[in-house]
Motif scaffolding. Structure first.
Motif, short mmCIF file in Angstrom:
data_model
loop_
_atom_site.label_atom_id
_atom_site.label_comp_id
_atom_site.label_asym_id
_atom_site.label_seq_id
_atom_site.Cartn_x
_atom_site.Cartn_y
_atom_site.Cartn_z
N ARG A 178 -15.31 22.06 9.82
CA ARG A 178 -15.29 21.47 11.15
C ARG A 178 -15.32 19.95 11.04
NH1 ARG A 178 -19.50 25.23 14.42
NH2 ARG A 178 -18.28 27.13 14.29
N ALA A 179 -14.57 19.33 11.93
CA ALA A 179 -14.54 17.87 11.97
C ALA A 179 -15.82 17.40 12.66
CB ALA A 179 -13.33 17.39 12.74
N PRO A 180 -16.36 16.24 12.28
CA PRO A 180 -17.57 15.73 12.93
C PRO A 180 -17.31 15.39 14.38
CG PRO A 180 -16.70 14.12 11.40
CD PRO A 180 -15.87 15.36 11.23
N LYS A 181 -18.35 15.50 15.18
CA LYS A 181 -18.24 15.19 16.60
C LYS A 181 -18.16 13.69 16.79
CE LYS A 181 -20.75 19.27 17.95
NZ LYS A 181 -21.97 19.82 18.51
N GLU A 182 -17.32 13.27 17.68
CA GLU A 182 -17.12 11.84 17.95
C GLU A 182 -18.11 11.34 18.96
OE1 GLU A 182 -14.90 9.76 16.48
OE2 GLU A 182 -14.29 11.34 15.15
N ASN A 185 -18.54 8.01 7.19
CA ASN A 185 -18.08 9.26 6.61
C ASN A 185 -17.67 10.19 7.74
OD1 ASN A 185 -17.55 11.47 5.13
ND2 ASN A 185 -19.63 11.78 4.38
N ARG A 186 -16.39 10.33 7.97
CA ARG A 186 -15.89 11.17 9.04
C ARG A 186 -15.13 12.37 8.47
NH1 ARG A 186 -18.61 9.91 13.50
NH2 ARG A 186 -18.69 7.69 13.80
N SER A 187 -15.52 12.82 7.29
CA SER A 187 -14.83 13.95 6.69
C SER A 187 -15.36 15.27 7.27
CB SER A 187 -15.01 13.93 5.17
OG SER A 187 -16.39 14.02 4.86
N PRO A 188 -14.54 16.32 7.24
CA PRO A 188 -14.98 17.61 7.77
C PRO A 188 -16.14 18.18 6.94
CG PRO A 188 -12.61 17.59 7.33
CD PRO A 188 -13.17 16.34 6.79
N ARG A 189 -16.92 19.06 7.60
CA ARG A 189 -18.05 19.69 6.93
C ARG A 189 -17.84 21.19 6.88
NH1 ARG A 189 -23.55 18.69 9.36
NH2 ARG A 189 -22.58 19.88 11.01
N LYS A 190 -18.44 21.83 5.87
CA LYS A 190 -18.38 23.27 5.74
C LYS A 190 -19.58 23.84 6.50
CE LYS A 190 -17.77 26.71 2.13
NZ LYS A 190 -17.77 26.94 0.69
N VAL A 191 -19.32 24.68 7.53
CA VAL A 191 -20.36 25.18 8.42
C VAL A 191 -20.33 26.70 8.42
CG1 VAL A 191 -21.18 25.18 10.81
CG2 VAL A 191 -20.10 23.14 9.87
N PRO A 192 -21.51 27.36 8.28
CA PRO A 192 -21.51 28.83 8.32
C PRO A 192 -21.34 29.36 9.74
CG PRO A 192 -23.73 28.01 8.07
CD PRO A 192 -22.82 26.82 8.00
N VAL A 193 -20.70 30.52 9.86
CA VAL A 193 -20.57 31.21 11.14
C VAL A 193 -21.35 32.52 10.99
CG1 VAL A 193 -18.99 32.29 12.77
CG2 VAL A 193 -18.33 30.19 11.60
#
Length: 115
Positions: free
Chosen positions: A111-115, A90-98
């Motif tokens: 944000r895209a997941p870190k590779e 699962n390499r889909s982007p995630r919703k992240v709070p700022v």
């Protein structure tokens, strides 16, 4: 409420007791440095009664093979765990709070997941 005695009060009490002891005919003996009050072979007060006997020393056995076996089991367990862990697909982007400086959420970012 009774307060514990101060150090000064304790010193004064000890001095009074020493003066009473000496004035009553008591005597203080000088003990040479390095001499113990405990007789040889006697167990000091407060020590455990399970002190090993002073018999012949037993030969020590090497436990290197035991520690090596434990290390090998740990290595195999870690290796099996790595094999059993499936790869994340699962390499889909995630919703992240700022957050702002006060810990409040000010916006959400994808944000895209870190590779």
């Amino acid at each position: 409420m009774k307060h514990p005695p101060s150090k000064q009060e304790m010193r004064q009490q000890l001095q009074r007791e020493m003066d009473a002891f000496l004035s009553g005919g008591g005597q203080v003996d000088e003990i040479p440095r390095g001499q113990s009050a405990i007789a040889p072979g006697e167990i000091p007060p407060g020590m455990s009664r399970s002190i090993p006997s002073s018999g012949p020393k037993s030969k020590r056995e090497s436990l290197l093979h035991v520690t090596q076996a434990i290390d090998e089991r740990r290595r195999l367990k870690a290796e099996n765990k790595r094999r059993a862990t499936p790869l994340k697909t699962n390499r889909s982007p995630r919703k992240v709070p700022v957050y702002d400086d006060f810990g409040e959420v000010i916006r959400w970012e994808w944000r895209a997941p870190k590779e």
